[in-house]
Design a protein around this motif. Structure first.
Motif, PDB file in Angstrom:
ATOM      1  N   VAL A  84       0.856  -1.180   0.000  1.00  0.00           N
ATOM      2  CA  VAL A  84       0.000   0.000   0.000  1.00  0.00           C
ATOM      3  C   VAL A  84       0.893   1.231   0.000  1.00  0.00           C
TER       4      VAL A  84
ATOM      5  N   GLY B 181       4.840   5.345  -3.150  1.00  0.00           N
ATOM      6  CA  GLY B 181       5.938   6.296  -3.015  1.00  0.00           C
ATOM      7  C   GLY B 181       7.244   5.563  -3.247  1.00  0.00           C
TER       8      GLY B 181
ATOM      9  N   GLY C  34       7.379   2.161  -1.161  1.00  0.00           N
ATOM     10  CA  GLY C  34       6.505   1.102  -1.647  1.00  0.00           C
ATOM     11  C   GLY C  34       7.026   0.510  -2.950  1.00  0.00           C
TER      12      GLY C  34
ATOM     13  N   ASN D 201       5.633  12.273  -1.018  1.00  0.00           N
ATOM     14  CA  ASN D 201       6.876  12.898  -0.570  1.00  0.00           C
ATOM     15  C   ASN D 201       8.068  12.543  -1.451  1.00  0.00           C
ATOM     16  N   VAL D 202       7.987  11.410  -2.141  1.00  0.00           N
ATOM     17  CA  VAL D 202       9.124  11.035  -2.976  1.00  0.00           C
ATOM     18  C   VAL D 202       9.343  12.105  -4.053  1.00  0.00           C
TER      19      VAL D 202
ATOM     20  N   ASN E 147      10.605  16.007  -1.873  1.00  0.00           N
ATOM     21  CA  ASN E 147      11.714  16.196  -0.929  1.00  0.00           C
ATOM     22  C   ASN E 147      12.867  16.958  -1.582  1.00  0.00           C
TER      23      ASN E 147
ATOM     24  N   GLY F 138      13.568  12.379   6.785  1.00  0.00           N
ATOM     25  CA  GLY F 138      14.790  11.813   6.213  1.00  0.00           C
ATOM     26  C   GLY F 138      14.612  10.494   5.494  1.00  0.00           C
ATOM     27  N   GLY F 139      13.427  10.235   4.963  1.00  0.00           N
ATOM     28  CA  GLY F 139      13.191   8.927   4.386  1.00  0.00           C
ATOM     29  C   GLY F 139      13.625   8.769   2.946  1.00  0.00           C
TER      30      GLY F 139
HETATM   31  C1  LIG Z   1       9.937  19.179   1.876  1.00  0.00           C
HETATM   32  C2  LIG Z   1      10.546  17.838   2.159  1.00  0.00           C
HETATM   33  C3  LIG Z   1      11.931  17.670   2.085  1.00  0.00           C
HETATM   34  C4  LIG Z   1      12.521  16.435   2.343  1.00  0.00           C
HETATM   35  N1  LIG Z   1      13.868  16.315   2.181  1.00  0.00           N
HETATM   36  C5  LIG Z   1      14.457  15.105   2.334  1.00  0.00           C
HETATM   37  C6  LIG Z   1      15.852  14.959   2.062  1.00  0.00           C
HETATM   38  O1  LIG Z   1      16.537  15.891   1.629  1.00  0.00           O
HETATM   39  N2  LIG Z   1      16.415  13.743   2.260  1.00  0.00           N
HETATM   40  C7  LIG Z   1      15.687  12.690   2.719  1.00  0.00           C
HETATM   41  O2  LIG Z   1      16.260  11.629   2.912  1.00  0.00           O
HETATM   42  N3  LIG Z   1      14.351  12.781   2.951  1.00  0.00           N
HETATM   43  C8  LIG Z   1      13.715  13.978   2.763  1.00  0.00           C
HETATM   44  N4  LIG Z   1      12.355  14.093   2.994  1.00  0.00           N
HETATM   45  C9  LIG Z   1      11.597  12.935   3.485  1.00  0.00           C
HETATM   46  C10 LIG Z   1      11.191  11.955   2.397  1.00  0.00           C
HETATM   47  O3  LIG Z   1      10.652  12.639   1.301  1.00  0.00           O
HETATM   48  C11 LIG Z   1      10.169  10.955   2.935  1.00  0.00           C
HETATM   49  O4  LIG Z   1      10.595  10.418   4.180  1.00  0.00           O
HETATM   50  C12 LIG Z   1       9.942   9.770   1.992  1.00  0.00           C
HETATM   51  O5  LIG Z   1       9.747  10.216   0.676  1.00  0.00           O
HETATM   52  C13 LIG Z   1       8.738   8.982   2.456  1.00  0.00           C
HETATM   53  O6  LIG Z   1       8.612   7.755   1.777  1.00  0.00           O
HETATM   54  P1  LIG Z   1       7.821   7.566   0.395  1.00  0.00           P
HETATM   55  O7  LIG Z   1       8.660   8.065  -0.717  1.00  0.00           O
HETATM   56  O8  LIG Z   1       7.429   6.153   0.319  1.00  0.00           O
HETATM   57  O9  LIG Z   1       6.557   8.520   0.640  1.00  0.00           O
HETATM   58  P2  LIG Z   1       5.443   9.046  -0.366  1.00  0.00           P
HETATM   59  O10 LIG Z   1       6.011   9.401  -1.690  1.00  0.00           O
HETATM   60  O11 LIG Z   1       4.670  10.097   0.366  1.00  0.00           O
HETATM   61  O12 LIG Z   1       4.571   7.747  -0.569  1.00  0.00           O
HETATM   62  C14 LIG Z   1       3.439   7.385   0.184  1.00  0.00           C
HETATM   63  C15 LIG Z   1       2.321   7.129  -0.795  1.00  0.00           C
HETATM   64  O13 LIG Z   1       1.226   6.502  -0.125  1.00  0.00           O
HETATM   65  C16 LIG Z   1       0.059   6.909  -0.770  1.00  0.00           C
HETATM   66  N5  LIG Z   1      -1.101   6.639   0.073  1.00  0.00           N
HETATM   67  C17 LIG Z   1      -1.465   7.271   1.214  1.00  0.00           C
HETATM   68  N6  LIG Z   1      -2.607   6.767   1.683  1.00  0.00           N
HETATM   69  C18 LIG Z   1      -2.986   5.771   0.826  1.00  0.00           C
HETATM   70  C19 LIG Z   1      -4.106   4.878   0.783  1.00  0.00           C
HETATM   71  N7  LIG Z   1      -5.061   4.898   1.714  1.00  0.00           N
HETATM   72  N8  LIG Z   1      -4.162   3.997  -0.245  1.00  0.00           N
HETATM   73  C20 LIG Z   1      -3.200   3.969  -1.213  1.00  0.00           C
HETATM   74  N9  LIG Z   1      -2.137   4.795  -1.210  1.00  0.00           N
HETATM   75  C21 LIG Z   1      -2.029   5.694  -0.197  1.00  0.00           C
HETATM   76  C22 LIG Z   1       0.291   8.386  -1.029  1.00  0.00           C
HETATM   77  O14 LIG Z   1      -0.558   8.894  -2.052  1.00  0.00           O
HETATM   78  C23 LIG Z   1       1.767   8.410  -1.407  1.00  0.00           C
HETATM   79  O15 LIG Z   1       1.982   8.407  -2.797  1.00  0.00           O
HETATM   80  C24 LIG Z   1      11.717  15.329   2.729  1.00  0.00           C
HETATM   81  C25 LIG Z   1      10.334  15.477   2.808  1.00  0.00           C
HETATM   82  C26 LIG Z   1       9.745  16.710   2.505  1.00  0.00           C
HETATM   83  C27 LIG Z   1       8.255  16.850   2.552  1.00  0.00           C
END
Ligand SMILES: Cc1cc2nc3c(=O)[nH]c(=O)nc-3n(C[C@H](O)[C@H](O)[C@H](O)COP(=O)(O)OP(=O)(O)OC[C@H]3O[C@@H](n4cnc5c(N)ncnc54)[C@H](O)[C@@H]3O)c2cc1C
Lengths: 416, 95
Positions: free
Chosen positions: A37, A40, A43, A71-72, A75, A365-366
């Motif tokens: 689920v 990003g 996942g 957030n991917v 960031n 920091g993810g």
């Molecule tokens: C401004 C900013 C700057 C950052 N800078 C850094 C950095 O420089 N270095 C670093 O290491 N980290 C950084 N981070 C942190 C990093 O971006 C996040 O920790 C990381 O991207 C999170 O993992 P993800 O990519 O899987 O998240 P996401 O891309 O947010 O993926 C989660 C996904 O789940 C989906 N979702 C939610 N609910 C549901 C549901 N009910 N059903 C289906 N799908 C759902 C969402 O739509 C989303 O696409 C930063 C974050 C921000 C906001």
């Protein structure tokens, strides 16, 4: 389709007519062996490693919006492995090693750029703390160098070394740190997962879990019911909302973090530089924009935008560090929702519900952790055992007291 | 954000320090059989809703009172502010 210089040449001759969509637009099937689920970075990386390394099949990634919309794609793209504690550092160093081979593994240009990350120190005490951190990094197989003022001056002569309040005394440099094109990470993992048979299903929000006798049977989605016995949740800022559908409360608060980009400038900032006296960090994108940010806003938020006080605070930090950026114009700013955990460290673990696995609490920091997080989560899903780099990232550490609190700030997410 | 302080009127949120979910007012009974579990949940677990949220703000650069602010965390809109002591008394605490 494999990407290569030859392919590029061939397409040039054929009017670029042979490129195909990078992943299929899959429709959900009635059941899967594994459902991830959240589409990003975490996942998608999980799906890639689950299929490619752990050789599993019948895998789906369900994303409520579109790939890369979370957030991917929000960031500031910094990668590094400069953590202090044994619970964290092995995973982040594993991640950095995976970044180093990522483009070959995915056959996709993610623009991994090891331009270095420099953490500045402004007092003798801070230098001692950095020395300790650097040694901890080296003990975990990472690289770290302590720079004196002259060495920092050579790298970044434009810094305000004589700042009356926060003179720059030196810095901790990790040369293997740097930046990566964030969208390309999502797309590269999606493409690779797809080519290994994973169904990437967009516009498919998970709205509930079917649980019988304490075990997962399937999930409800906006596109119908899907049967499965193993679900891995990696939804970052939405962690509490999604896990609440399974009746679980998490050691997590959602907070907003802002980021900023200036107009494009000629090459100026050599790598990533962080201010050690306030919260400000900066790098320069390949297009020339200065990419920078600072603290989270500091109160619970699901609004993907922040407020002005933090904007002022970040810009003040920047001006204290490198007054020259006062001449640059701000182009864009935005916010993303962070899953801030109670000790500032992530969780990759089973849950009390059989077949439901959780990956979250990555705070701000993810991104840097994306490859290792996906790898470790795939390992957990495939083997039911924690990956060797993630043994301490347990959900029950808040009960047992084995916290991983890098800052020693306590159960106060807005201080991590 | 502007917080409408019940005694002082509208104040900039910058004058305040944020603590978190107002459930922190409901401190468990340390003598209960279930105290270990209760304190784990109290200290570490949060509802973290996406919507209306009751939360504790401390007016550090003002009159140093604790407030319970009801805020929609998806829009930052504040719908209610009261003194934390009033809120706590209503929930059966003596102060
Ligand atoms: C401004 C900013 C700057 C950052 N800078 C850094 C950095 O420089 N270095 C670093 O290491 N980290 C950084 N981070 C942190 C990093 O971006 C996040 O920790 C990381 O991207 C999170 O993992 P993800 O990519 O899987 O998240 P996401 O891309 O947010 O993926 C989660 C996904 O789940 C989906 N979702 C939610 N609910 C549901 C549901 N009910 N059903 C289906 N799908 C759902 C969402 O739509 C989303 O696409 C930063 C974050 C921000 C906001």
């Amino acid at each position: 389709m494999r990407y290569s210089a030859f392919r590029l040449f061939l397409e040039g001759l054929q009017g670029q007519s042979g490129w195909k969509p990078v992943w299929r637009d899959a429709a959900p099937q009635a059941s899967y062996d594994y459902v991830i689920v959240g589409g990003g970075g975490h996942g998608l990386a999980t799906a890639h490693y689950l299929a490619k390394v752990y050789k599993k099949a019948r895998i789906a990634v369900l994303e409520k919006g579109w790939i890369g919309g979370g957030n991917v794609g929000r960031n500031t793209t910094i990668i590094r492995s400069n953590y202090l504690l044994d619970g964290n550092e092995p995973l982040y160093e594993f991640s950095l090693k995976l970044w180093e081979g990522l483009e070959q593994d995915l056959n996709y240009n993610a623009m991994v750029s090891q331009r270095g990350i420099l953490n500045l120190c402004h007092s003798d005490v801070q230098r001692d703390a950095y020395r300790r951190r650097g040694n901890a990094m080296i003990l975990n197989g990472a690289d770290a160098e302590l720079l004196d003022q002259d060495q920092v001056r050579e790298m970044a002569p434009f810094l305000d070394f004589e700042n009356a309040r926060f003179p720059i005394k030196g810095g901790l440099l990790q040369r293997r740190g740097g930046t990566v094109r964030h969208d390309a990470v999502a797309w590269g993992y999606a493409r690779s997962a797809d080519s290994h048979g994973v169904d990437i299903i967009q516009n498919c929000e998970v709205t509930g879990f079917r649980i019988e006798n304490g075990a997962i049977r399937g999930l409800e989605t906006g596109r119908g019911y899907i049967g499965t016995k193993k679900i891995g949740v990696a939804v970052a800022g939405s962690s509490s909302r999604v896990m609440a559908m399974a009746g679980l409360r998490l050691p997590i608060e959602s907070h907003v973090l802002q980021a900023f980009v200036s107009e494009g400038l000629k090459p100026l900032i050599p790598g990533v530089i962080t201010f050690g006296a306030g919260h400000f960090y900066i790098s320069q994108s390949d297009k020339g924009g200065l990419v920078f940010g600072g603290d989270i806003d500091g109160y619970n938020s699901y609004a993907q935008r922040g407020n002005l006080p933090v904007v002022v605070d970040v810009l003040e930090g920047g001006m204290a560090l490198m007054p020259m950026i006062g001449r640059a114009r701000l182009l864009r700013m935005w916010g993303g929702i962070m899953d801030m955990s109670m000790d500032g460290s992530p969780v990759i673990d089973r849950t009390p519900i059989d077949g439901l696995y959780f990956n979250g609490g990555w705070c701000y920091g993810g991104f840097k952790a994306t490859p290792a997080s996906g790898y470790a989560f795939a390992h957990l899903l495939a083997t039911d055992m924690p990956h060797e780099t993630a043994t301490q990232l347990r959900l029950d550490r808040f009960r047992t007291g084995a916290l991983i609190d890098e800052k020693g700030a306590g159960a106060q997410p807005n201080l991590h | 954000m502007i917080i409408n302080h019940p005694l002082l009127g509208p104040r900039d949120s910058q004058e305040f320090v944020y603590l978190g979910d107002a459930s922190l007012i409901d401190r468990p009974n340390a003598m209960a059989e279930t105290a270990l579990d209760d304190f784990h949940d109290y200290l570490y677990l949060r509802d973290n809703p996406a919507g209306s949220h009751k939360e504790l703000w401390f007016h550090e650069q003002g009159d140093r009172s604790w407030l319970v602010v009801t805020r929609d965390v998806t829009t930052h809109e504040i719908t209610d502010v009261e003194l934390a002591s009033d809120y706590a008394k209503r929930r059966g605490r003596d102060r």
